[in-house]
Design a protein around this motif. Structure first.
Motif, mmCIF file in Angstrom:
data_model
loop_
_atom_site.group_PDB
_atom_site.id
_atom_site.type_symbol
_atom_site.label_atom_id
_atom_site.label_comp_id
_atom_site.label_asym_id
_atom_site.label_seq_id
_atom_site.Cartn_x
_atom_site.Cartn_y
_atom_site.Cartn_z
ATOM 1 N N PRO A 26 0.810 -1.226 0.000
ATOM 2 C CA PRO A 26 0.000 0.000 0.000
ATOM 3 C C PRO A 26 0.839 1.272 0.000
ATOM 4 C CG PRO A 26 -0.126 -1.102 2.125
ATOM 5 C CD PRO A 26 0.536 -2.055 1.192
ATOM 6 N N ALA A 27 2.031 1.223 0.623
ATOM 7 C CA ALA A 27 2.886 2.412 0.627
ATOM 8 C C ALA A 27 3.343 2.764 -0.781
ATOM 9 C CB ALA A 27 4.090 2.182 1.537
ATOM 10 N N ARG A 28 3.708 1.756 -1.564
ATOM 11 C CA ARG A 28 4.103 2.013 -2.947
ATOM 12 C C ARG A 28 2.940 2.587 -3.752
ATOM 13 N NH1 ARG A 28 8.710 0.123 -5.400
ATOM 14 N NH2 ARG A 28 7.872 1.398 -7.070
ATOM 15 N N LYS A 29 1.740 2.083 -3.495
ATOM 16 C CA LYS A 29 0.561 2.599 -4.201
ATOM 17 C C LYS A 29 0.275 4.045 -3.811
ATOM 18 C CE LYS A 29 -1.682 -1.896 -4.855
ATOM 19 N NZ LYS A 29 -2.860 -2.751 -4.532
ATOM 20 N N LEU A 30 0.455 4.359 -2.528
ATOM 21 C CA LEU A 30 0.250 5.734 -2.084
ATOM 22 C C LEU A 30 1.298 6.669 -2.680
ATOM 23 C CD1 LEU A 30 -0.615 5.149 1.688
ATOM 24 C CD2 LEU A 30 -2.145 6.043 -0.067
ATOM 25 N N ALA A 31 2.546 6.201 -2.739
ATOM 26 C CA ALA A 31 3.615 7.015 -3.320
ATOM 27 C C ALA A 31 3.330 7.295 -4.791
ATOM 28 C CB ALA A 31 4.953 6.305 -3.163
ATOM 29 N N GLY A 166 -8.756 12.797 -7.896
ATOM 30 C CA GLY A 166 -9.374 11.724 -8.684
ATOM 31 C C GLY A 166 -9.080 10.333 -8.181
ATOM 32 N N ARG A 167 -8.375 10.190 -7.047
ATOM 33 C CA ARG A 167 -8.000 8.859 -6.573
ATOM 34 C C ARG A 167 -8.310 8.702 -5.077
ATOM 35 N NH1 ARG A 167 -2.031 8.132 -9.379
ATOM 36 N NH2 ARG A 167 -2.594 8.866 -11.459
ATOM 37 N N ARG A 168 -9.240 9.452 -4.574
ATOM 38 C CA ARG A 168 -9.448 9.502 -3.130
ATOM 39 C C ARG A 168 -9.915 8.166 -2.560
ATOM 40 N NH1 ARG A 168 -12.093 15.561 -2.161
ATOM 41 N NH2 ARG A 168 -10.275 16.698 -2.962
ATOM 42 N N SER A 169 -10.814 7.478 -3.242
ATOM 43 C CA SER A 169 -11.290 6.192 -2.720
ATOM 44 C C SER A 169 -10.146 5.182 -2.664
ATOM 45 C CB SER A 169 -12.424 5.651 -3.591
ATOM 46 O OG SER A 169 -11.978 5.437 -4.923
ATOM 47 N N HIS A 170 -9.318 5.188 -3.689
ATOM 48 C CA HIS A 170 -8.166 4.293 -3.722
ATOM 49 C C HIS A 170 -7.198 4.639 -2.587
ATOM 50 C CE1 HIS A 170 -4.825 1.939 -5.340
ATOM 51 N NE2 HIS A 170 -4.069 3.024 -5.271
ATOM 52 N N VAL A 172 -7.869 6.183 0.287
ATOM 53 C CA VAL A 172 -8.467 5.855 1.585
ATOM 54 C C VAL A 172 -8.289 4.378 1.895
ATOM 55 C CG1 VAL A 172 -10.637 5.668 2.850
ATOM 56 C CG2 VAL A 172 -10.106 7.758 1.587
ATOM 57 N N VAL A 173 -8.509 3.530 0.890
ATOM 58 C CA VAL A 173 -8.367 2.089 1.095
ATOM 59 C C VAL A 173 -6.935 1.739 1.497
ATOM 60 C CG1 VAL A 173 -8.383 -0.162 -0.048
ATOM 61 C CG2 VAL A 173 -10.256 1.442 -0.431
ATOM 62 N N GLN A 174 -5.958 2.315 0.793
ATOM 63 C CA GLN A 174 -4.559 2.013 1.085
ATOM 64 C C GLN A 174 -4.158 2.521 2.475
ATOM 65 O OE1 GLN A 174 -3.196 -0.054 -1.015
ATOM 66 N NE2 GLN A 174 -5.021 0.212 -2.273
ATOM 67 N N VAL A 175 -4.674 3.690 2.864
ATOM 68 C CA VAL A 175 -4.377 4.230 4.189
ATOM 69 C C VAL A 175 -4.930 3.307 5.270
ATOM 70 C CG1 VAL A 175 -4.885 6.110 5.801
ATOM 71 C CG2 VAL A 175 -4.210 6.635 3.448
ATOM 72 N N PHE A 176 -6.151 2.809 5.066
ATOM 73 C CA PHE A 176 -6.743 1.894 6.038
ATOM 74 C C PHE A 176 -5.962 0.589 6.129
ATOM 75 C CE2 PHE A 176 -10.688 4.446 6.076
ATOM 76 C CZ PHE A 176 -10.932 4.443 7.444
ATOM 77 N N ILE A 177 -5.423 0.133 4.999
ATOM 78 C CA ILE A 177 -4.606 -1.083 5.018
ATOM 79 C C ILE A 177 -3.350 -0.854 5.846
ATOM 80 C CG2 ILE A 177 -3.216 -2.654 3.617
ATOM 81 C CD1 ILE A 177 -5.246 -2.309 1.375
ATOM 82 N N VAL A 178 -2.715 0.308 5.665
ATOM 83 C CA VAL A 178 -1.514 0.628 6.440
ATOM 84 C C VAL A 178 -1.841 0.695 7.931
ATOM 85 C CG1 VAL A 178 0.199 2.417 6.920
ATOM 86 C CG2 VAL A 178 -0.345 1.820 4.559
ATOM 87 N N ILE A 179 -2.946 1.348 8.276
ATOM 88 C CA ILE A 179 -3.347 1.452 9.688
ATOM 89 C C ILE A 179 -3.599 0.063 10.269
ATOM 90 C CG2 ILE A 179 -5.147 2.259 11.256
ATOM 91 C CD1 ILE A 179 -5.468 4.697 9.421
ATOM 92 N N ALA A 180 -4.303 -0.786 9.501
ATOM 93 C CA ALA A 180 -4.553 -2.154 9.966
ATOM 94 C C ALA A 180 -3.246 -2.913 10.150
ATOM 95 C CB ALA A 180 -5.460 -2.881 8.966
#
Length: 271
Positions: A26-31, A166-170, A172-180
């Protein structure tokens, strides 16, 4: 002892899996979504891959086995450096990452190994003053990194307008994965700390051995990031050296200046 050893190994495997799938990916996706530069991406990966060291250090330090903590930090930083070197050799990038372009980063990585050796040899690794000094060193590191970014200026991707749009839902999902993933690391670190304490106290396993084993386990996420970064950039036909070097530097710096400092505080308060 066999059951305790199983819990020790199981917690290490859990930390590796969580770091790989709930932090690195998820970090790579966020970057990518944020249009971060290679150096910023490497810094982000370095911080996240140091999460296992942080969790393990807090729980182990609170048991009073601080030699395990210092050995873990030193071992992790040495192993991280070796893993990055091996990855660079296999991908034919060793000459580039050891070149003059990364002299500052090389010096910081070397310091991240020398300092814990000196603290361990002098017996000051668990002293309160050392924790305060390490924390102050981290603040200085942040100021230096900020000044270097200001001098070099933002990259094209960093200066792009609204890279997150344009990528907010994506996102949010990645941030929640990192938090989990971080929550999962908390519980796994608790389990690892308990098993280390039992192995060290009840079964008299030497602290140095426990520290080395913990260092190997908590450094495997870096193994994933180094090789994955080189492979991804080779596939894309780009130069991924800055990402790997900054990943290594940030990981080692956080291990020493943040993780060990927090460990000293946990040892002082709880042990």
């Amino acid at each position: 002892m066999f059951v305790t050893g199983i819990w020790f190994v199981g917690s290490m495997v859990g930390i590796i899996l969580v770091a790989r799938f709930a932090l690195y990916i998820p970090a790579r996706k966020l970057a990518h979504a944020g249009g971060l530069s290679q150096s910023s991406t490497g810094q982000l990966l370095g911080y996240l891959t140091s999460a296992p060291e942080l969790v393990a250090t807090v729980f182990v330090a609170s048991t009073g086995l601080f030699t395990v903590v210092t050995t873990n930090i030193l071992g992790s930083n040495i192993i991280n450096t070796l893993l990055a070197t091996v990855a660079a050799v296999l991908f034919g990038q060793l000459r580039r990452i050891t070149g003059s372009r990364f002299r500052f980063e090389q010096a910081v990585v070397a310091g991240s190994i020398v300092v814990p050796v000196l603290l361990l040899v002098t017996g000051q690794d668990s002293a309160l003053w050392s924790g305060i000094a390490l924390g102050a060193g981290y603040i200085a590191y942040l100021r230096v990194m900020r000044s270097r970014r200001e001098v070099s200026g933002p990259s094209q991707s960093e200066s792009a307008q609204n890279p997150w749009s344009g990528r907010r839902s994506h996102i949010v999902v990645q941030v929640f994965i990192v938090i989990a993933g971080l929550v999962g690391l908390y519980f796994l670190g608790d389990l690892l700390g308990d098993s280390v304490y039992e192995l060290g106290v009840a079964f008299a396993v030497p602290a140095v051995i426990l520290g080395v084993l913990t260092a190997v386990a908590t450094s495997l996420p870096e193994l994933t990031t180094f090789f994955s970064s080189f492979a991804a950039h080779r596939k894309a036909g780009t130069d991924g050296n800055s990402e790997v070097v900054h990943n290594l530097m940030a990981s080692n710096v956080v291990n020493l200046l943040v993780v060990q400092a927090v460990g000293v505080m946990a040892f002082t308060v709880f042990a």
